[in-house]
Design an enzyme around this catalytic site. Structure first.
Site, PDB file in Angstrom:
ATOM      1  N   SER A   1      -2.007  16.859 -19.144  1.00 11.52           N
ATOM      2  CA  SER A   1      -1.244  17.531 -18.093  1.00 11.52           C
ATOM      3  C   SER A   1       0.080  16.855 -17.766  1.00 11.52           C
ATOM      4  CB  SER A   1      -2.085  17.624 -16.811  1.00 11.52           C
ATOM      5  OG  SER A   1      -2.498  16.340 -16.382  1.00 11.52           O
TER       6      SER A   1
ATOM      7  N   ASP B   1       0.814  16.148  -6.479  1.00 11.98           N
ATOM      8  CA  ASP B   1      -0.421  16.785  -6.009  1.00 11.98           C
ATOM      9  C   ASP B   1      -1.612  15.833  -5.942  1.00 11.98           C
ATOM     10  OD1 ASP B   1      -0.999  16.379  -8.668  1.00 11.98           O
ATOM     11  OD2 ASP B   1      -1.238  18.490  -9.190  1.00 11.98           O
TER      12      ASP B   1
ATOM     13  N   HIS C   1      -0.679  14.064 -10.239  1.00  8.49           N
ATOM     14  CA  HIS C   1       0.538  14.206 -11.041  1.00  8.49           C
ATOM     15  C   HIS C   1       1.764  13.852 -10.210  1.00  8.49           C
ATOM     16  CE1 HIS C   1      -2.531  17.094 -12.519  1.00  8.49           C
ATOM     17  NE2 HIS C   1      -2.226  16.517 -13.664  1.00  8.49           N
TER      18      HIS C   1
END
Length: 363
Positions: free
Chosen positions: A33, A338, A341
């Site tokens: 991610s 978040d 990240h």
């Protein structure tokens, strides 16, 4: 200074390289991610966390959700821009007849360096976000390769002007285990396995024709809002006085990075014609954890911009985008997006450290 020029200058100390290296004509990215530009969302738009398919994800630069786990651009986006290339299209979005000669992104959020079977055997299948591990991404590249070049000479000419980014990958291998109760001592036993998977994939890419490869290490996970929330406590000895991060988890990340660099050194001996560059994500990010105000993070570097409250604005029951969460007004004043990240602003600082600074080094 373009990234290829930086890497060439760094390589001069250990490699005899041409001073007239041409600009990269393509970038191929593998990872999770931290560099996924849409593959996870495309793999199953119904799968959680489907919230990345809508705002506030993507609000800063794109002004709409793109499948990136951030408010805007990622490190791979800044590297592409610095190389004069467009943002990499996600592999799963490629259409027949589409021109992807300038590169492709194979990264998938939640991906692991180890194959899913490793986690199945340990009864951890339910926590995996995806089965598209590093070996799957490597398989996608091999399937795509005939569309990029055919003859050995054609492939050699093409790939010598391409950059391969192998990661960041491996962070989820540890995240999944930590999040189900694994201890640092237990997880250290898996570091050689994770590192071996990364180096084998790097070697496989070299066998396929890759010449210039950047392999990043892990970020300081002890500075992550998720880890600070889940594993913090009243004992001040747990925390680094300089930045408020959890010392034990950062030491674990440094251990992984040390072992990865050692393994890449062995790989370089096997493939002396290849230029294997270690990218120090840990070192490039640490300055803004030590002095967030200096880097423009007026809201700090530990608390999340988007979350469900708490000391670090992370709530496991209200992740960013879910009911009960709220995004800050100015993501650029935060390093953490978040909980897990980072923001575009933080990724920008890391990218600058890699492109213009001292955080990329030849093995």
């Amino acid at each position: 200074m373009k990234l290829f020029i930086l890497l060439a200058s760094l390589c001069l100390t250990l490699h005899i390289v041409s001073s007239s290296l041409q600009q990269y004509q393509a970038i191929f990215n593998f990872g999770d991610s931290l560099s996924d530009t849409g593959n996870f969302l495309l793999s199953d738009p119904r799968a959680p966390p489907d919230v990345i398919g809508k705002l506030p994800y993507g609000e800063t630069f794109f002004h709409h959700a793109t499948g990136r786990f951030s408010d805007g651009r990622l490190i791979v986006d800044f590297i592409a821009e610095a190389s004069g290339l467009p943002h990499l299209p996600p592999y799963l979005a490629l259409k027949k007849g589409q021109n992807f000669y300038q590169g492709v992104n194979f990264a998938v959020a939640g991906a692991t360096a180890l194959d899913p079977e490793f986690f199945y055997r340990r009864k951890m299948a339910s926590i995996l976000a995806t089965n598209y591990s590093l070996s799957t991404q490597l398989g996608w590249f091999k399937e795509l390769k005939p569309s990029l070049c055919n003859t050995k000479q054609e492939c050699e000419n093409y790939f010598k002007k391409a950059l391969f980014l192998v990661g960041e990958i491996g962070g989820n291998d540890y995240n999944y285990a930590f999040f189900v109760g694994g201890s640092i001592k237990q997880l250290k036993a898996s570091v050689p396995l994770v590192v071996d998977a990364i180096t084998k994939a790097t070697g496989a890419l070299i066998e396929e024709g890759a010449v210039e490869l950047v392999v990043p290490g892990n970020l300081p996970i002890g500075c992550s809002a998720v880890y600070l929330t889940l594993y913090g406590g009243p004992n001040k000895a747990y925390y680094d006085k300089r930045n408020g991060c959890l010392k034990a988890f950062n030491a674990f990340a440094k251990h992984h990075n040390k072992e990865l660099k050692r393994a890449l050194g062995t790989l370089e001996e096997k493939y002396p014609h290849a230029r294997i560059i270690y990218a120090d994500y840990y070192g490039a990010s640490m300055p803004f954890y030590h002095a967030p105000q200096h880097y423009g993070f007026t809201s700090g570097s530990l608390a999340a911009c988007c979350g469900g409250g708490g000391p670090y604005n992370f709530n496991n029951s209200a992740w960013c985008g879910h009911i009960g969460s709220k995004a800050c007004k100015d993501p650029s004043s935060y390093a953490n997006w978040d909980g897990l990240h980072l923001t575009e602003a933080a990724y920008s600082h890391i990218a600058k450290g890699l492109i213009h600074g001292n955080f990329t080094a030849p093995i």
